[in-house]
Motif scaffolding. Structure first.
Motif, PDB file in Angstrom:
ATOM      1  N   VAL A  18      16.142 -15.504 -53.444  1.00 35.01           N
ATOM      2  CA  VAL A  18      16.973 -15.466 -52.234  1.00 35.01           C
ATOM      3  C   VAL A  18      17.870 -16.699 -52.168  1.00 35.01           C
ATOM      4  O   VAL A  18      19.059 -16.605 -51.842  1.00 35.01           O
ATOM      5  N   ARG A  19      17.320 -17.870 -52.508  1.00 35.60           N
ATOM      6  CA  ARG A  19      18.145 -19.094 -52.508  1.00 35.60           C
ATOM      7  C   ARG A  19      19.252 -19.003 -53.552  1.00 35.60           C
ATOM      8  O   ARG A  19      20.377 -19.477 -53.322  1.00 35.60           O
ATOM      9  N   ARG A  22      21.931 -16.894 -52.100  1.00 38.11           N
ATOM     10  CA  ARG A  22      22.670 -17.681 -51.108  1.00 38.11           C
ATOM     11  C   ARG A  22      23.655 -18.627 -51.787  1.00 38.11           C
ATOM     12  O   ARG A  22      24.813 -18.758 -51.349  1.00 38.11           O
ATOM     13  N   PRO A  27      27.769 -19.506 -47.448  1.00 40.65           N
ATOM     14  CA  PRO A  27      27.164 -19.481 -46.114  1.00 40.65           C
ATOM     15  C   PRO A  27      27.692 -18.396 -45.178  1.00 40.65           C
ATOM     16  O   PRO A  27      27.052 -18.080 -44.184  1.00 40.65           O
ATOM     17  N   ARG A  30      26.048 -12.640 -44.993  1.00 41.27           N
ATOM     18  CA  ARG A  30      24.669 -12.457 -44.554  1.00 41.27           C
ATOM     19  C   ARG A  30      23.865 -11.762 -45.645  1.00 41.27           C
ATOM     20  O   ARG A  30      24.352 -10.839 -46.302  1.00 41.27           O
ATOM     21  N   ILE A  31      22.648 -12.211 -45.838  1.00 43.18           N
ATOM     22  CA  ILE A  31      21.754 -11.643 -46.852  1.00 43.18           C
ATOM     23  C   ILE A  31      20.749 -10.734 -46.146  1.00 43.18           C
ATOM     24  O   ILE A  31      20.063 -11.147 -45.219  1.00 43.18           O
ATOM     25  N   CYS A  51      11.267 -14.183 -47.699  1.00 46.68           N
ATOM     26  CA  CYS A  51      12.727 -14.016 -47.652  1.00 46.68           C
ATOM     27  C   CYS A  51      13.334 -14.825 -46.514  1.00 46.68           C
ATOM     28  O   CYS A  51      14.367 -15.484 -46.688  1.00 46.68           O
ATOM     29  N   SER A  54      13.519 -18.588 -47.039  1.00 45.70           N
ATOM     30  CA  SER A  54      14.494 -19.046 -48.024  1.00 45.70           C
ATOM     31  C   SER A  54      15.930 -18.668 -47.682  1.00 45.70           C
ATOM     32  O   SER A  54      16.823 -18.845 -48.505  1.00 45.70           O
ATOM     33  N   GLY A  55      16.159 -18.170 -46.461  1.00 45.08           N
ATOM     34  CA  GLY A  55      17.539 -18.007 -46.013  1.00 45.08           C
ATOM     35  C   GLY A  55      18.046 -16.606 -45.758  1.00 45.08           C
ATOM     36  O   GLY A  55      19.233 -16.428 -45.472  1.00 45.08           O
ATOM     37  N   ALA A  56      17.194 -15.577 -45.841  1.00 46.35           N
ATOM     38  CA  ALA A  56      17.650 -14.222 -45.514  1.00 46.35           C
ATOM     39  C   ALA A  56      17.946 -14.132 -44.017  1.00 46.35           C
ATOM     40  O   ALA A  56      17.312 -14.800 -43.201  1.00 46.35           O
ATOM     41  N   ASP A  57      18.914 -13.294 -43.672  1.00 39.87           N
ATOM     42  CA  ASP A  57      19.346 -13.167 -42.274  1.00 39.87           C
ATOM     43  C   ASP A  57      18.789 -11.937 -41.578  1.00 39.87           C
ATOM     44  O   ASP A  57      18.499 -11.969 -40.384  1.00 39.87           O
TER      45      ASP A  57
END
Length: 203
Positions: A18-19, A22, A27, A30-31, A51, A54-57
């Motif tokens: 996931v990172r 990204r 930025p 959206r993930i 997820c 590590s930055g999923a939206d």
């Protein structure tokens, strides 16, 4: 169990992936990972939390039952139900605060009624069938459908999307034709003054 299986899931690998996505998309994109079918057998709750860490939206599930499992485990992140639900699921969808794929006016109206009854808004994503052939509004009628849905009280159009059946094949011609058609649909909806929300596509 006559064929027992032991699967060891490396959540740190999922977080790394996931990172990496990204880092690739930046930025502003959206993930929205799909964690349906019990996280593809990896554990829906565990994979979802990895997820999100590590930055999923947004987390994508197949059904209201899968959305309920994540909500009841304490996950409060935005959820998108990718499958087309039946109208009788509308109240549960609104109750769990899930965003919902819509390609049928009966479901849209049921979500409107359920949202109004609860004094809230139902967020929907309009799906367009650009060639997958599984579910979605016909591209030629998508703008009319979006216009009709956007006039329903209690409904917020949160997204417009399509799905690719063969994007991982070496020959990208069909996928590129889908993207072109989808962009025309997005443009036609926007020309009517409708805010389509997130524009997304994946396989």
């Amino acid at each position: 169990m006559f064929r027992p299986t032991f699967a060891e899931i490396d959540l740190s690998a999922i977080e790394h992936n996931v990172r990496a996505i990204r880092a690739r998309v930046g930025p502003r994109v959206r993930i929205m990972p799909a964690v349906k079918a019990n996280g593809y057998g990896h554990g829906a709750v565990e994979v979802s939390n990895a997820c999100l860490r590590s930055g999923a939206d947004v987390l994508c599930v197949a059904s209201v039952e899968e959305a309920a499992e994540l909500r009841e485990s304490g996950i409060n992140a935005p959820l998108l139900i990718l499958g087309c639900s039946f109208p009788d699921a509308a109240d549960a969808i609104v109750e769990y605060g899930a965003e919902c794929t819509v390609c049928d006016m009966r479901l849209a109206k049921a979500l409107s009624e359920a949202a109004l009854a609860r004094g809230t808004m139902a967020a929907i994503h309009l799906k367009v069938d650009t060639g997958m052939g599984r579910l979605g509004v016909d591209p030629d009628s998508a703008a009319d459908f979006a216009s009709a849905v956007s006039q329903l009280k209690g409904i917020r159009l949160a997204g417009l999307f399509t799905h690719f059946p063969s994007a991982d094949e070496a020959d990208k011609s069909f996928t590129l034709s889908q993207i072109s058609l989808f962009q025309k649909v997005v443009d036609s909806v926007r020309k009517r003054g409708i805010d389509v929300g997130l524009v997304h596509a994946s396989n």
